[in-house]
Write an enzyme that holds these catalytic residues in place. Sequence first.
Site, mmCIF file in Angstrom:
data_model
loop_
_atom_site.group_PDB
_atom_site.id
_atom_site.type_symbol
_atom_site.label_atom_id
_atom_site.label_comp_id
_atom_site.label_asym_id
_atom_site.label_seq_id
_atom_site.Cartn_x
_atom_site.Cartn_y
_atom_site.Cartn_z
ATOM 1 N N SER A 39 0.830 -1.188 0.000
ATOM 2 C CA SER A 39 0.000 0.000 0.000
ATOM 3 C C SER A 39 0.868 1.242 0.000
ATOM 4 C CB SER A 39 -0.882 0.020 1.241
ATOM 5 O OG SER A 39 -0.062 0.172 2.382
ATOM 6 N N LYS A 40 0.345 2.307 -0.541
ATOM 7 C CA LYS A 40 1.177 3.495 -0.716
ATOM 8 C C LYS A 40 1.479 4.215 0.583
ATOM 9 C CE LYS A 40 -2.276 6.978 -1.889
ATOM 10 N NZ LYS A 40 -2.930 7.661 -2.997
ATOM 11 N N ARG A 41 0.764 3.894 1.617
ATOM 12 C CA ARG A 41 1.093 4.496 2.898
ATOM 13 C C ARG A 41 2.443 4.020 3.388
ATOM 14 N NH1 ARG A 41 -4.098 4.637 6.947
ATOM 15 N NH2 ARG A 41 -5.219 6.198 5.759
ATOM 16 N N LYS A 42 2.783 2.805 3.027
ATOM 17 C CA LYS A 42 4.003 2.212 3.560
ATOM 18 C C LYS A 42 5.117 2.048 2.543
ATOM 19 C CE LYS A 42 1.263 -0.263 6.952
ATOM 20 N NZ LYS A 42 0.662 -1.542 7.338
ATOM 21 N N ASN A 43 4.794 2.222 1.296
ATOM 22 C CA ASN A 43 5.743 1.906 0.240
ATOM 23 C C ASN A 43 5.329 2.649 -1.022
ATOM 24 O OD1 ASN A 43 7.853 -0.094 0.495
ATOM 25 N ND2 ASN A 43 7.027 -0.976 -1.350
#
Length: 505
Positions: free
Chosen positions: A253-257
């Site tokens: 997910s873009k929150r983490k990566n």
Amino acid sequence: MTVRTRVAPSPTGDPHVGTAYVALFNYCFAKQHGGQFLLRIEDTDQTRSTPESEAMILSSLRWLGLSWDEGPDVGGPHGPYRQSERSALYARHAQVLLDRGEAFRCFCDDARLSQMRAAQQAAGTGKLGYDGRCLHLTAEEVAAQLAAGAPSVVRLKVPREGMCVIHDLLRGEIEIAWDQVDMQVLLKSDGMPTYHLANVVDDHDMEITHVIRGEEWITSAPKHLRLYEAFGWRPPQLCHLPLLRNPDKSKLSKRKNPTSITYYQRVGILPEALLNYLGRMAWSMPNEEEKFTLAQMIEHFDLARISLGGPIFDIAKLNWLNGRWLREELSVDALAARLASWALNAGYMKEILPMLQPRLERLSDIGPFSGYFLSGHIEVDPALYESKKLDAEGVKRCLAWGMWRLDQLSAWTTEGIEGALRSCAVELDVKLKDLLAPFFPAITGRKSATPIFETMRVLGRDLSRARLRDAVQALGGLTKGQEEELRAAMRALDARGGEEEGEEG
RNA sequence: GGUCCGUUCGUCUAGUGGACUAGGACGCUGGCCUCUCACGCCGGCAACACGGGUUCGAAUCCCGUACGGAUCACCA
């Protein structure tokens, strides 16, 4: 029978590497069998789909070297390939199901449904899902409601007992009890189909033989199988791929990566290398060679060589692989050409020069001044973040809050960025100047630089976000508690809430 | 929480009952090469989640446990 596969992204955000990963496997499978690979746009969510997102998805997949035999841009005998242009088809099919008694009209509104869910939750019996109230409406009652103009949806009838058996090409037989399957909405009150209906109707209409998609779809497979049965159609073979993961094992997910293909493009990953790396996710060449081309992957592709544990997307290994492509496959001439098409070209110069020109004393100043326009990540020097107005926590709060607000921006324009950050200053009750102070080192690596809004616009959303994230991280990061608190505060500020991206596979 | 899927070095993986003293790659690390660095080369550290079966024999088959993930929308 010719093999036909598809990838069906939803144009609701940036082009996701997960979409490319699923597309790659579908592509290889089809091509290896001499079949066709199609691209279909699943834009039935009117509120979230955008033409910009669709365009970016198509161009990103093309950039990677994937091509489709049929699709919204190239056409084909089963078009249109954009679901929003196929509405009549779904409405007609929903009617067929209604006529056959395989589906029913439901007039329950949001309020009642959430009340129902709350009651089920409270009962704690583990039984969730639509309770079937409108199932018992008589034909007269339905007609009366319809005549009165009451909004309604169409729901699928699902058996309340027995087992649904899914034959998965990778996992064998998967059994799911029918009472675990909800009476899914097929046609929304706006007349658009849900994913489930559109997907089944289209896959059948487009003669898809193998549905290769992400593991996240396993639990809704019974709904799809039920639909094929209700229509009297033969279902395609199902194959659920393991999901790409963040380093903490959760779904990528873009929150983490960074998840956007354009991010990897921007930081200088070659398309061949990214595709190669994606091919190494859950799959391996028979001889275990790490580096291979798309053609080689097609030649040796075999579903049996897919491992089922969810692979972690490891940027360090992607970098190494990209380095191999760079030095083993490119002559100096070719490398020069790549750099030119990447950023070392007049077009890009003309974008950044208007900001640089007023600051230049000598032509050679371009070196130190343009570094951050060409770099990927920026090294974080904590000393540059020290502020007279804010403590360390305040600085991090500004960066994180700004990053999230920027995430909510639908279009990445200078004005949009400025507007978002100006309102952040108001929301956090700090002067714009103080809010922006840490953005300069985070984005440019310097205390002062070119105008920050325009600079971020040129760098692009993905890279800007990644640099902001680096900074927050390098400054010690936010604890879970701090992050929760901040997000809650933000949610409280705007009653509504924009959420993560999603895509088909 | 219910249901489903999964589990080999930190990470990507090889392995489909005996060839396993578990192989390769990234990363980390020691060395060589070398004007530096990088590349390249040589070496090192490091894994079959656990417990029961089945079998002459199990990383490989079965069951249970643990752990991880996904999913439970008028989003896909």
